[in-house]
Write a protein that holds these residues in place. Structure first.
Motif, PDB file in Angstrom:
ATOM      1  N   GLU A  53       0.803  -1.227   0.000  1.00  0.00           N
ATOM      2  CA  GLU A  53       0.000   0.000   0.000  1.00  0.00           C
ATOM      3  C   GLU A  53       0.830   1.269   0.000  1.00  0.00           C
ATOM      4  O   GLU A  53       0.367   2.314  -0.433  1.00  0.00           O
ATOM      5  CB  GLU A  53      -0.918   0.004   1.235  1.00  0.00           C
ATOM      6  CG  GLU A  53      -2.056  -1.000   1.091  1.00  0.00           C
ATOM      7  CD  GLU A  53      -2.964  -1.020   2.307  1.00  0.00           C
ATOM      8  OE1 GLU A  53      -2.707  -0.250   3.261  1.00  0.00           O
ATOM      9  OE2 GLU A  53      -3.913  -1.805   2.288  1.00  0.00           O
ATOM     10  N   ASN A  55       4.285   3.769  -0.491  1.00  0.00           N
ATOM     11  CA  ASN A  55       5.581   4.118  -1.067  1.00  0.00           C
ATOM     12  C   ASN A  55       6.664   3.851  -0.024  1.00  0.00           C
ATOM     13  O   ASN A  55       6.427   4.004   1.172  1.00  0.00           O
ATOM     14  CB  ASN A  55       5.616   5.603  -1.430  1.00  0.00           C
ATOM     15  CG  ASN A  55       4.864   5.900  -2.719  1.00  0.00           C
ATOM     16  OD1 ASN A  55       4.684   5.028  -3.567  1.00  0.00           O
ATOM     17  ND2 ASN A  55       4.438   7.147  -2.859  1.00  0.00           N
ATOM     18  N   SER A 331      10.650  11.394 -11.160  1.00  0.00           N
ATOM     19  CA  SER A 331       9.591  11.669 -10.182  1.00  0.00           C
ATOM     20  C   SER A 331       8.696  10.476  -9.849  1.00  0.00           C
ATOM     21  O   SER A 331       8.135  10.421  -8.761  1.00  0.00           O
ATOM     22  CB  SER A 331       8.716  12.822 -10.681  1.00  0.00           C
ATOM     23  OG  SER A 331       8.114  12.459 -11.910  1.00  0.00           O
ATOM     24  N   ILE A 333       7.374   7.243  -8.409  1.00  0.00           N
ATOM     25  CA  ILE A 333       7.587   6.068  -7.565  1.00  0.00           C
ATOM     26  C   ILE A 333       6.228   5.486  -7.226  1.00  0.00           C
ATOM     27  O   ILE A 333       5.193   6.150  -7.374  1.00  0.00           O
ATOM     28  CB  ILE A 333       8.364   6.373  -6.263  1.00  0.00           C
ATOM     29  CG1 ILE A 333       7.590   7.341  -5.369  1.00  0.00           C
ATOM     30  CG2 ILE A 333       9.754   6.894  -6.561  1.00  0.00           C
ATOM     31  CD1 ILE A 333       8.168   7.424  -3.966  1.00  0.00           C
ATOM     32  N   PRO A 335       4.357   2.019  -4.612  1.00  0.00           N
ATOM     33  CA  PRO A 335       4.658   0.954  -3.648  1.00  0.00           C
ATOM     34  C   PRO A 335       5.251  -0.269  -4.349  1.00  0.00           C
ATOM     35  O   PRO A 335       4.957  -0.522  -5.526  1.00  0.00           O
ATOM     36  CB  PRO A 335       3.281   0.645  -3.046  1.00  0.00           C
ATOM     37  CG  PRO A 335       2.491   1.922  -3.226  1.00  0.00           C
ATOM     38  CD  PRO A 335       2.946   2.452  -4.561  1.00  0.00           C
TER      39      PRO A 335
HETATM   40  C1  LIG Z   1       3.796   7.507  -4.197  1.00  0.00           C
HETATM   41  O1  LIG Z   1       4.555   8.629  -4.573  1.00  0.00           O
HETATM   42  C2  LIG Z   1       4.142   9.183  -5.819  1.00  0.00           C
HETATM   43  C3  LIG Z   1       5.162  10.232  -6.238  1.00  0.00           C
HETATM   44  O2  LIG Z   1       5.390  11.115  -5.183  1.00  0.00           O
HETATM   45  C4  LIG Z   1       2.743   9.721  -5.662  1.00  0.00           C
HETATM   46  O3  LIG Z   1       2.317  10.267  -6.878  1.00  0.00           O
HETATM   47  C5  LIG Z   1       1.829   8.597  -5.263  1.00  0.00           C
HETATM   48  O4  LIG Z   1       0.531   9.064  -5.018  1.00  0.00           O
HETATM   49  C6  LIG Z   1       2.337   7.897  -4.025  1.00  0.00           C
HETATM   50  N1  LIG Z   1       1.552   6.690  -3.816  1.00  0.00           N
HETATM   51  C7  LIG Z   1       1.105   6.342  -2.609  1.00  0.00           C
HETATM   52  C8  LIG Z   1       0.304   5.067  -2.547  1.00  0.00           C
HETATM   53  O5  LIG Z   1       1.316   6.999  -1.616  1.00  0.00           O
END
Ligand SMILES: *[C@@H]1O[C@H](CO)[C@@H](O)[C@H](O)[C@H]1NC(C)=O
Ligand SMILES: *[C@@H]1O[C@H](CO)[C@@H](O)[C@H](O)[C@H]1NC(C)=O
Ligand SMILES: *[C@@H]1O[C@H](CO)[C@@H](O)[C@H](O)[C@H]1NC(C)=O
Ligand SMILES: *[C@@H]1O[C@H](CO)[C@@H](O)[C@H](O)[C@H]1NC(C)=O
Length: 344
Positions: A53, A55, A331, A333, A335
């Protein structure tokens, strides 16, 4: 189209002719990667089998469970998880809280694994020398795991991959890569005794290991090397020189798997967001990208690959760290996840 309808000959022929890489027919439609967890529709191969879930999650390595599920190590937290790839679900099996990070894993018995633990700064990939240890993780039918220390290996600098080397009546011996020392340890998983069996400049940075046909294959990611060395199958010592298969400074070789027939290596390229195939039968060892690419968000930050046989099918599972080490395009990324692709 369902998984079973792949038996349909016409469909299967069409798919086989659709893509052929190094004679490896890879089920196609790379643009159709499905985000439905557990999706088993070969028409949409590759597919996402499971995704965490948050990052920052990081899957380091994969082993196969006897029931065709996967067991994985996480590097962001010291946890072993089981992944039910049919249902797209996962659960934590055990937490080895004596260390901050888990790296290598290899199956040593029926739902029993050796796991490498230690402390690693995951931002700079700097290890804490002396912090590494090997654990035995046993998982029961409900997916509940227990972890027992096999050995602390305080003289090791950066333990990484582990491969099951030799099973005897009394024990299982494994080989463990020490990237810091350019060395391989042999560890007796029953009594915890260990020693260095090979130390060589050619193994500088060694991290992922596989055994096949009397050879130990390895990657040394920082040096961008993929090589192999013939081993004495009693002792684990080298019986010939280290051979370099790939030393192409444009490719970042990380975790890999060898086709059972020994002809092809499939390899994750970590910060290059792709899986490549290397033709081992051709002495020039040509490579080609079979999934993803430097600017692709399909499999951001692939760390390793693992074969699973499922009935007549070979599935190659891919683990990622979501691109956190080198965000795609600077930019993107996501999970960490497990993706899968059908190979024929
Ligand atoms: C993970 O990081 C990206 C880039 O910052 C962002 O767009 C995305 O919403 C994030 N995903 C989660 C599940 O937090
Ligand atoms: C070896 O296995 C790979 C992957 O399954 C397959 O694509 C390839 O054709 C096989 N090679 C030989 C020589 O059988
Ligand atoms: C692992 O277990 C320890 C000790 O029980 C606990 O403090 C820690 O929060 C757990 N870590 C994770 C990531 O669950
Ligand atoms: C990846 O994107 C960069 C920046 O847009 C571009 O310069 C480069 O050519 C792209 N590489 C590939 C292989 O598409």
């Amino acid at each position: 189209m369902t998984y079973l309808s792949l038996r349909n000959e016409e469909y299967s022929q069409k798919m086989k002719s659709a893509i052929s890489v190094l004679g490896v027919g890879v089920l196609p439609l790379l643009s159709l990667a499905s985000n439905t967890p557990g999706f088993r529709d070969a028409e949409a191969s590759p597919f996402t089998a499971f995704q965490f879930e948050d990052n920052g999650s990081w899957i380091a390595n994969i082993a196969n469970r006897p029931n065709n599920d996967l067991v994985i190590t996480r590097t962001d937290v010291p946890e072993v998880w089981t992944i039910n790839v049919d249902e797209g679900t996962a659960q934590v099996a055990t937490n080895i809280s004596d260390a901050n990070n888990l790296i290598g894993i290899s199956s040593i018995d029926d739902d029993e694994y050796v796991v490498i633990a230690g402390n690693l700064d995951t931002t700079t990939l700097t290890p804490e020398a002396g912090s590494f240890s090997a654990w035995k993780v046993s998982i029961d039918g409900d997916g509940v795991g227990t972890a027992n220390l096999i050995a602390a290996i305080p003289d090791a600098q950066f333990l990484h991959g582990v491969v099951t080397f030799q099973k005897t009546r009394d024990t299982v011996n494994v080989l463990i890569a020490d990237a810091g020392q350019g060395a391989l340890y042999k560890l007796d998983t029953a009594n915890g005794e260990y020693s260095i069996v090979i130390q060589d400049d050619g193994l500088a940075g060694v991290n992922n290991l596989r055994m096949q046909n009397g050879y130990l294959y390895f990657t040394a990611t920082q040096n961008k090397v993929f090589g192999r060395v013939p081993l004495d199958l009693e002792e684990g010592t080298a019986v010939g020189p280290i051979e370099t298969i790939l030393n192409d400074q444009t490719i970042v070789p990380d975790g890999f798997a060898l086709a059972p027939n020994g002809s092809v290596a499939f390899m994750a390229t970590f910060v290059q967001n792709s899986i490549i195939a290397i033709d081992l039968d051709d002495e020039n060892y040509p490579t080609s990208i079979i999934y993803g690419g430097i600017n692709s968000t399909d499999i951001a930050g692939p760390t390793t690959v693992q074969f699973v046989h499922n009935g007549p099918w070979e599935i190659l599972y891919i683990a990622t760290n979501g691109g956190q080490t080198a965000p795609v395009g600077g930019s993107f990324i996501e999970p960490a996840k497990i993706a899968g692709m059908y190979l024929f």
